[in-house]
Design a protein around this motif. Sequence first.
Motif, PDB file in Angstrom:
ATOM      1  N   ASP A 196       0.759  -1.175  -0.290  1.00 29.26           N
ATOM      2  CA  ASP A 196       0.122  -0.025   0.125  1.00 29.26           C
ATOM      3  C   ASP A 196       0.675   1.090  -0.120  1.00 29.26           C
ATOM      4  N   SER A 197       0.373   2.248  -0.474  1.00 27.90           N
ATOM      5  CA  SER A 197       1.389   3.430  -0.421  1.00 27.90           C
ATOM      6  C   SER A 197       0.260   4.893  -0.376  1.00 27.90           C
ATOM      7  N   THR A 198       1.058   5.980  -0.036  1.00 25.31           N
ATOM      8  CA  THR A 198       0.791   7.092  -0.088  1.00 25.31           C
ATOM      9  C   THR A 198       1.493   8.033  -1.186  1.00 25.31           C
ATOM     10  N   GLU A 199       1.290   9.458  -1.102  1.00 30.30           N
ATOM     11  CA  GLU A 199       2.129  10.056  -1.932  1.00 30.30           C
ATOM     12  C   GLU A 199       3.546  10.015  -1.733  1.00 30.30           C
ATOM     13  N   THR A 200       3.819   9.919  -0.230  1.00 30.34           N
ATOM     14  CA  THR A 200       5.425   9.944   0.381  1.00 30.34           C
ATOM     15  C   THR A 200       5.677   8.648   0.849  1.00 30.34           C
ATOM     16  N   ARG A 201       5.073   7.565   0.751  1.00 30.67           N
ATOM     17  CA  ARG A 201       5.573   6.318   1.508  1.00 30.67           C
ATOM     18  C   ARG A 201       4.992   5.109   1.064  1.00 30.67           C
ATOM     19  N   ALA A 259      -2.393   2.050   4.455  1.00 30.19           N
ATOM     20  CA  ALA A 259      -1.846   3.355   5.082  1.00 30.19           C
ATOM     21  C   ALA A 259      -2.922   4.056   5.697  1.00 30.19           C
ATOM     22  N   ASP A 260      -2.596   4.895   6.460  1.00 32.37           N
ATOM     23  CA  ASP A 260      -3.377   5.919   7.109  1.00 32.37           C
ATOM     24  C   ASP A 260      -3.765   7.086   6.209  1.00 32.37           C
ATOM     25  N   PRO A 261      -5.138   7.528   5.759  1.00 28.99           N
ATOM     26  CA  PRO A 261      -5.083   8.343   4.804  1.00 28.99           C
ATOM     27  C   PRO A 261      -4.906   9.912   5.367  1.00 28.99           C
ATOM     28  N   THR A 262      -4.752   9.959   6.780  1.00 26.46           N
ATOM     29  CA  THR A 262      -4.648  11.230   7.250  1.00 26.46           C
ATOM     30  C   THR A 262      -3.115  11.553   7.662  1.00 26.46           C
ATOM     31  N   PRO A 291       0.575  10.140   6.696  1.00 27.48           N
ATOM     32  CA  PRO A 291       1.416   9.148   5.737  1.00 27.48           C
ATOM     33  C   PRO A 291       2.511   8.513   6.434  1.00 27.48           C
ATOM     34  N   ALA A 296       0.580   3.159   9.234  1.00 24.60           N
ATOM     35  CA  ALA A 296      -0.387   2.294   8.814  1.00 24.60           C
ATOM     36  C   ALA A 296      -0.801   1.257   9.662  1.00 24.60           C
TER      37      ALA A 296
END
Length: 311
Positions: A160-165, A198-201, A203, A206
Amino acid sequence: MNTSHSVSVPYRTPQGPPAPKRRAALIIGGTGALLAVALMVWVLRGDDHSSAPGAVGAGGTVAVGHIHGIGIDPGNDRLYVGAHEGVFAVGDSGEVQPVGTERFDTMGFTVAGPGRFLASGHPQLDSNRAPHLGLFESSDTAATWSSASLEGEADFHALDSTETRIWGADSVGGRLLTSSDGREWDLLAEGQFIDVAADPTDPERALATDSTGRLRSYAATGDESGLSGAPVLTFLDWPTDDELGGLAPDGTTLLSRDQGATWQTRARLPGSPSAFEAGDEAWYAASDAGLFTSSDDGATWTPLFTYQGTP
């Protein structure tokens, strides 16, 4: 925490307090329920595929095999799945189309951004690639793929990923890893893990389900904590702050609107679950019965396609 094993990229231990030592992934002598969940890791995320039955959808029958990851590309709003026979695009009516020419056994899969896919698994039989792909990356909607890191050393069965991790569960090394660039990785915990969200709020945080179905919270610094009262879960996704969804080992859908403090029981997904994705407008889940969608947060499930045989 021991991080002395060899890896092919720079490998860092997290900054901050060290995480406590992990117990063995398979808890021998524990309760029957936990042991059953631990054994299910090999069923839900295992590498053994004796066959790749066809997905029977609107466009006919296509050899897809067991689905291990689901994602929605924000660039074109299309649904994609990573499966035993590669990556596939799935239409609204269930039509299935293979994407790209590299038909690798996709054990982990996530959409990281418009046209950017992350995956892991094993190469097709005629490939010169290492048997474990490590982190595999595509920047052209799965048309082509390249190795980003840990080739030959890691097999991510959950990503899983966010914009930074990026967060990943490596089945080969038995470890939960995170990276800010997909090249250098931090070790967060040792043991087998089923899924990660990942936590949406935040980054830097998780949630992950371990091999006994316990839900735990991990920070990029290495801090770890449990979620008291959480149900036994296999797969999970966390699209918004007030919507955390998951699947129990028997396919029962669960929903939390308070970040995992309390849970609602929803409908039961047909078959044994293998992947889950909660999108903005719909939820998607895969099982050995097929690929399903829900427009009411798991209260009901509708098949996009079913399998001709058992994957």
